[in-house]
Scaffold this motif. Structure first.
Motif, short mmCIF file in Angstrom:
data_model
loop_
_atom_site.label_atom_id
_atom_site.label_comp_id
_atom_site.label_asym_id
_atom_site.label_seq_id
_atom_site.Cartn_x
_atom_site.Cartn_y
_atom_site.Cartn_z
N PRO A 72 -9.04 0.18 21.76
CA PRO A 72 -9.65 0.43 20.54
C PRO A 72 -8.92 2.17 20.09
CG PRO A 72 -11.01 1.04 22.27
CD PRO A 72 -9.99 0.73 22.92
N PRO A 120 -12.60 5.39 18.60
CA PRO A 120 -13.66 5.49 17.47
C PRO A 120 -14.64 6.46 17.91
CG PRO A 120 -13.31 2.99 18.18
CD PRO A 120 -12.55 3.94 19.29
N VAL A 131 -13.95 4.24 11.97
CA VAL A 131 -12.42 3.74 12.58
C VAL A 131 -11.30 4.23 11.88
CG1 VAL A 131 -11.24 1.69 12.87
CG2 VAL A 131 -13.75 1.68 13.15
N VAL A 159 -13.35 -5.63 15.54
CA VAL A 159 -13.55 -4.27 14.89
C VAL A 159 -12.86 -3.11 15.35
CG1 VAL A 159 -15.34 -2.31 14.74
CG2 VAL A 159 -15.94 -4.89 14.37
N HIS A 160 -12.70 -3.11 16.75
CA HIS A 160 -12.03 -2.02 17.52
C HIS A 160 -10.46 -2.16 17.99
CE1 HIS A 160 -15.62 0.57 16.78
NE2 HIS A 160 -16.03 -0.05 17.72
N CYS A 216 -16.43 -6.72 19.13
CA CYS A 216 -15.48 -5.54 19.45
C CYS A 216 -14.28 -5.80 19.18
CB CYS A 216 -15.82 -5.18 21.16
SG CYS A 216 -14.78 -3.87 21.67
N GLU A 217 -13.68 -6.88 19.70
CA GLU A 217 -12.21 -7.01 19.59
C GLU A 217 -11.72 -6.99 18.32
OE1 GLU A 217 -9.95 -9.80 21.82
OE2 GLU A 217 -8.41 -9.53 20.40
N TYR A 220 -16.99 0.20 24.92
CA TYR A 220 -16.94 -0.37 23.35
C TYR A 220 -17.62 -1.65 23.26
CZ TYR A 220 -14.00 3.57 23.29
OH TYR A 220 -13.40 4.99 22.97
N GLN A 221 -17.74 -2.56 24.17
CA GLN A 221 -18.37 -3.70 24.11
C GLN A 221 -19.96 -3.55 24.41
OE1 GLN A 221 -16.10 -6.32 27.08
NE2 GLN A 221 -14.41 -6.24 25.60
N GLU A 278 -18.04 -9.10 22.91
CA GLU A 278 -16.64 -8.62 23.26
C GLU A 278 -15.74 -9.22 21.96
OE1 GLU A 278 -18.80 -10.25 25.03
OE2 GLU A 278 -18.75 -8.94 26.50
#
Ligand code: FAD
Ligand code: ZN
Lengths: 407, 86
Positions: free
Chosen positions: A240, A331, A401, B43-44, B40-41, A388-389, B37
């Motif tokens: 990320p 982020p 972001v 978005v980030h 997240c993948e 992040y997850q 997951e």
């Protein structure tokens, strides 16, 4: 490239076909990790692989600011330890790192910002870090050149004052750590580019370089702004991270006038006066990801406008040098330090954005411990990739972001 | 280096008129069966390519359209759309 002179970190070593540990990137974090691997963990069969020359990345381009007044309970203790290490390392490495703890002054330009500063200060004080709120008048007493009048774009309401912070000579840190690590047996291979990481059955087996393959069981990627691209290219792991160029510049030298580091979030500008008398100043990041490390007229103008508003004595001054480097932003504006989780023997230390200088001493110490014991130290645990997850973002800032001047 | 981008409606313009919208990551995941997951993948997570990548841009100070373009992140130069294999 370096002529006939001998690098101070010793003779050039031959690249061996195998090492216990290979560190990719010759920046602050690899050098510090190598130093502590050798010094505290007894692991000396270590190679640092650097594509250009040590200090080429953010290590040699940053504005040298150090402080421990971050926002969250996870970050502050790490940065506090890093700050406390500068005088220790100066002695240990027998090398003058030129730590100047002149103190940091974060300007606040609204009541909302003052409120946010109160929370940040409370966290710092809870962790035993000296930090307090002052009003505009007190800020002016500390920095008489400050413009506290109402008729500027963002009038100053007050400031967060953090006396133990300051600046450290960044090149000296690179050279000092390189010297210290090399003396303990670490091999530093400049002009050697990592082009791949070999794995078998979910375990690291080696690092591919443009000078041949090196067998190893452990590898650390701490290649600064290039880490995310390398980790995706070598192992298919996406991070990320957005990589943006961040610009900096210094003015012609002046008589002493600014004896603290001054920064302003609203103006996206920070400045300090170097021992030579120049005003070293950093701007915000480019608004789109790029690896150019080039300066733009946009930011030179922005910087001139910002500085001449809150430090009007600088009006008419000339910029003498300008440069750019890379900031790998996450982020939550906190780094990613992880290992053994995705692939056995693979470690990463990245996402440092524009905070990777002030942290390097403590991070090197803990990454070395992590690699030597294969056990993540408590200090680093919250910085794993999984957060992040798991909706455990750090809240180091309420960042979006994309990092543009309008958010 | 100065960035210029070609808006499909307004043509070539100064890059500061635009807002970066992220790497092209394919369609947004279906809400049905979405996991932390996969979200997240989307978005980030980024590839952070040092080279040519396909990406989204928004003509903020212009016509307001969103469009995709290819750009070399090491030079900031727009690139022609690569020929797609059949
Ligand atoms: C303008 C600017 C101002 C900043 N100001 C501050 C500040 O005031 N305070 C602060 O704390 N931080 C600051 N930073 C951030 C700080 O400089 C970085 O976070 C820090 O340098 C990261 O350290 P590192 O060791 O991880 O990476 P780097 O120091 O960037 O080193 C990475 C190295 O990896 C090498 N490399 C890349 N790819 C490969 C490859 N394939 N094979 C081998 N080697 C490779 C590069 O050549 C580079 O030398 C600033 C950064 C910039 C650009
Ligand atoms: Zn348009």
């Amino acid at each position: 490239m370096f002529g006939k002179s001998k690098p101070m970190w010793g003779e050039r070593k031959k690249l061996k076909s195998s090492y216990d540990v290979v560190l990719i990137g010759g920046g602050l974090h690899s050098l510090a990790t190598a130093y502590y691997l050798a010094k505290e963990q007894g692991i000396t069969d270590v190679a640092i692989i650097e594509k250009n020359y040590i200090g080429y990345g953010g290590a040699g381009r940053n504005t040298a600011i150090v402080r421990a007044n971050q926002r969250t309970q996870y970050n502050v203790p790490l940065y506090k330890e890093a700050l406390d290490l500068w005088p220790v390392l100066t002695k240990e490495l027998d090398y003058n790192l030129m730590f100047n703890n002149c103190g940091n002054l974060n300007l606040m330009h609204s009541e909302a910002a003052m409120k946010a500063a109160r929370m940040t200060i409370a966290t710092a004080q809870f962790h035993g870090v000296e930090s307090h709120l002052i009003d505009a008048k007190e800020a002016k007493e500390l920095v008489p050149a400050l413009n506290i009048s109402e008729d500027i774009t963002y009038p100053i309401h007050g400031a967060m004052f953090h006396p133990p912070g300051g600046v450290v000579r960044h090149d000296a840190v690179v050279w000092g750590l390189a010297k210290g690590a090399a003396k303990l047996g670490v091999h530093i291979h400049q002009q050697t580019e990592a082009t791949g990481i070999n794995t078998r059955n979910g375990k690291v087996t080696g690092v591919v370089t443009d000078k041949g393959t090196i067998n190893c069981k452990q590898v650390l990627v701490s290649a600064g702004g290039y880490s995310a691209s390398l980790i995706h290219g070598f192992l298919g792991i996406k991070l990320p991270i957005s990589v943006l160029t961040i610009q900096a510049m210094v003015t012609q030298p002046l008589k002493p006038l600014l004896n603290h580091v001054v920064s302003s979030g609203a103006y996206h500008c920070y400045a300090n006066q170097t021992l030579k008398g120049e005003i070293a100043t950093g701007a915000h990041m480019d608004q789109w990801p790029n690896y150019t490390t080039l300066n733009t007229a946009h930011y030179i103008k922005h910087q001139a406008e910002a500085l001449s508003e809150f430090l009007p004595a600088l009006r008419g001054l000339r910029f003498m040098r300008i440069w750019g480097g890379l900031a790998d932003m996450t982020p939550d504006m906190a780094p990613i330090m992880d290992g053994n989780e995705q692939i056995e023997g693979f470690f990463m230390d990245c996402g440092w954005g524009y905070f990777g200088f002030k942290s390097c001493s403590a991070v090197g110490k803990y990454m070395a411990q992590f690699m030597a014991t294969n056990e993540c130290p408590d200090m680093l645990r919250p910085f794993n990739l999984k957060r992040y997850q798991e909706h455990k973002l750090m809240g180091e800032t309420a960042a979006l972001v994309n990092y543009t001047p309008d958010n | 280096m100065a960035l210029t981008l070609t808006c499909p409606i307004c043509g070539k313009r100064n890059g500061y008129e635009f807002r970066y919208g992220g790497e092209e990551k394919g369609p947004r995941p279906e809400e049905e069966g979405m996991t932390p997951e996969s979200w997240c993948e989307y978005v980030h997570l980024n590839e952070c390519k040092a080279g040519v990548q396909e990406e989204w841009w928004f003509h903020r100070d212009g016509c307001g359209s969103w469009f995709k373009t290819f750009r070399d992140t090491t030079t900031n130069l727009e690139q022609p759309t690569p020929a797609r294999e059949e």
